[in-house]
Design an enzyme around this catalytic site. Structure first.
Site, short mmCIF file in Angstrom:
data_model
loop_
_atom_site.label_atom_id
_atom_site.label_comp_id
_atom_site.label_asym_id
_atom_site.label_seq_id
_atom_site.Cartn_x
_atom_site.Cartn_y
_atom_site.Cartn_z
N ASP A 258 21.15 -16.03 24.29
CA ASP A 258 21.43 -14.53 23.94
C ASP A 258 22.51 -14.42 22.98
O ASP A 258 23.27 -13.38 22.85
CB ASP A 258 21.81 -13.84 25.19
CG ASP A 258 20.62 -13.31 26.34
OD1 ASP A 258 19.55 -13.69 25.65
OD2 ASP A 258 20.77 -13.03 27.26
N ASP B 202 10.32 16.75 -13.25
CA ASP B 202 9.76 15.91 -12.25
C ASP B 202 9.21 16.53 -11.18
O ASP B 202 7.96 15.95 -10.66
CB ASP B 202 10.86 14.89 -11.80
CG ASP B 202 11.33 13.81 -13.05
OD1 ASP B 202 10.50 13.92 -13.92
OD2 ASP B 202 12.29 13.05 -12.71
N GLY C 51 5.20 4.86 -7.74
CA GLY C 51 3.72 4.89 -7.28
C GLY C 51 2.80 5.53 -8.46
O GLY C 51 1.73 4.88 -8.56
N LEU C 52 3.26 6.72 -8.99
CA LEU C 52 2.04 7.25 -10.02
C LEU C 52 2.23 6.32 -11.09
O LEU C 52 1.33 6.39 -11.81
CB LEU C 52 2.97 8.55 -10.47
CG LEU C 52 2.70 9.72 -9.53
CD1 LEU C 52 3.63 10.90 -9.40
CD2 LEU C 52 1.53 10.18 -9.20
#
Length: 519
Positions: A36, A274, A409-410
């Protein structure tokens, strides 16, 4: 108990470690076996702290279990005091050591150590990390803080930030700035960088600013009851919440709610060009309750997103998350099982995920952009730069953090759409060189190979790609579908083909499936 490769929260003694590591002059003596002892790894590698956490372990072994493990604890506790000379000590047991029931708190009280020794009772098999941090800070405040005369000027305590928190260091500076603009001083920030001596001065403030209910709500309630200090209920994450926070603090302290909006750029950016192709994006939220509640309202009210799912992993806040889900008319997901979260995300098919480090991994597997909004996080979310989540600058940071995955992503989708174009394929030269670009090869004009980045395969074997053959024309057409809905299109087409008894998916099958599900 269950075996898993990921957990959103550790056992409660990890929460106690986070409080101890955040403070100065406090030492944590932890009754624990060798396995631990991982505090150093958590705080120096992930959070990149420049000092080791103030935790001393008894590190008993299997052969010690037949002997006096209580004696091992007492020796370790005395050695820790002699070496570090802390202003106060907290003592407790790890989840494994709890099974041998040595009662570290009772043992420490018999040792006559000349500083406050605060015992922690953290039920490892019923509660988890956030409970551990909240309970630890509460016990420290309960033991050390007392009512006292108020400061002559109006001051507040900032309570809640601690080690391994999501942007806690920078949030403190942002909240301080909001307070200073109204002429309100800061008495104590705790537990972050506070000493036990600072905790004794908590009662001098006029009110408490509660930054993170997961870690300090019990302490805030105790101070309200014992010292007569009201505490804030609004978390200043997002533009609207920051306005509400300023108004609430001003009312509690009896001052004018002054605001300096010169640094705030998020409202203009969210109304900019945007945003015209970002409005209405479907998002799924998961994390700790505080950040999910704030993020849901930012997503809907400030970004124009559509929330299609939300949830949290800390069950202590399940009621408030369920109320929020009813407000958004979506199901509430209360779980600490990452596989359930992945299934819910896959079913919702969002265009972006707002979550923790695990949701970032889930997003990669499913081909969905992800922005991190909540702990637990990895090293990249402890930046060297100033990057808060709260206040005006926090609103700017959130806008950038959420929008960039969608924008990139686009861009990625456009690149994949035009990859087979005669001018933009992989073997073509730079387009600005004009006629000097090499001619595309025959293979580039008619690429039959599948991209290395494969779409995620669905889980159900009866409709999965392992029993379906996609013909090349259908595969190429599938790639023209945006990546954030491509997985759903693939699953629907394969289900349609299975229902029709087809083993091969042609271009016609793809179009027929599209028409079928469009009805």
């Amino acid at each position: 108990m269950k075996l898993t490769v990921w957990t959103y929260e550790g056992p409660p003694h990890v929460g106690a470690m986070r409080v101890a590591t955040a403070m100065k002059g406090l030492h944590y003596v932890l009754h624990a076996p060798q396995g631990d002892t991982y505090a150093d790894l958590l705080f120096t590698m992930i959070e990149r702290r420049d000092h080791r956490p103030p935790v001393t372990y008894t590190t008993f072994e299997g052969r010690d279990l037949g002997e006096d493990t209580a004696g091992i604890f007492k020796v370790t506790c005395q050695e820790a005091y002699d070496r570090f000379k802390p202003q106060a000590i907290i003592v407790g047991a790890s989840c494994t050591a709890e099974l041998i029931q040595d009662d570290p708190g009772g043992l420490a009280e018999t040792m006559q150590i000349p500083v406050p020794v605060i015992p922690l009772e953290l039920p490892s098999y019923q509660r988890k990390e956030n409970f551990g941090s909240d309970e630890t800070f509460y016990q420290i405040v309960k033991s050390l803080a007392r009512p006292m005369d108020r400061t002559p000027e109006v001051t507040v305590n900032i309570i809640g930030p601690l080690a391994l928190g999501f942007r806690h260091r920078d949030d403190i500076e942002e909240v301080k700035g909001l307070l200073y603009e109204m002429g309100i001083g800061v008495n104590v920030v705790a537990p972050f960088d506070a000493t036990p001596e600072d905790i004794t001065r908590l009662g001098a403030a006029h009110a408490n600013v509660l930054m993170y209910p997961e870690h300090a709500e019990s302490a805030a309630r105790h101070l309200e009851r014992i010292c007569g200090q009201p505490y804030t209920k609004t978390i200043p994450i997002g533009v609207a919440a920051t306005h509400e926070f300023v108004a609430e603090v001003a009312q509690l302290c009896g001052v004018e709610p002054r605001k300096d909006l010169s640094r705030l750029r998020q409202p203009w950016w969210s109304k900019s060009v945007d945003s015209t192709y970002l409005t209405g994006k479907r998002v799924f939220l998961f994390g700790d309750a505080t950040h999910v509640k704030a993020a849901a309202r930012i997503a809907r009210d400030e970004m124009g997103f559509e929330v299609v799912g939300l949830g949290c992993y800390n069950r202590e806040f399940a009621r408030s998350i369920r109320e929020l889900a009813r407000e958004f008319d979506v199901p509430a997901l209360i779980t600490d099982d990452y596989l359930e979260v992945e299934k819910a995300i896959e079913d919702a098919s969002p265009e972006m995920i707002l979550g923790t480090q695990m949701e970032r991994h889930i997003g990669k597997r499913l081909g969905i952009p992800c922005a991190v909004i909540s702990a637990p996080v990895h090293v990249q979310d402890f930046p060297a730069r100033y990057s808060p989540q709260m206040g005006w600058e926090g609103a700017n940071v959130i806008f950038d953090t959420w929008i960039h995955p969608l924008v990139m992503g686009l861009e990625e989708h456009l690149l994949s759409m035009f990859r087979e174009d005669f001018e933009f394929h992989d073997e073509a030269g730079p387009s600005h060189h004009g006629g000097h670009s090499p001619k595309p090869s025959e293979a580039a004009r008619t690429p039959d190979k599948v991209e290395e980045r494969a779409d995620p395969a669905p889980e159900a074997p009866q409709t999965g790609s392992d029993v379906m053959v996609w013909l090349s024309e259908a595969e190429k057409e599938l790639k023209k579908i945006p990546f954030f809905v491509r997985g759903k299109a693939r699953r629907n087409t394969e289900k349609f083909a299975a229902d029709q008894g087809l083993q091969e998916i042609s271009l016609d099958t793809l179009y027929e499936a599209k028409a079928h599900y469009a009805r």
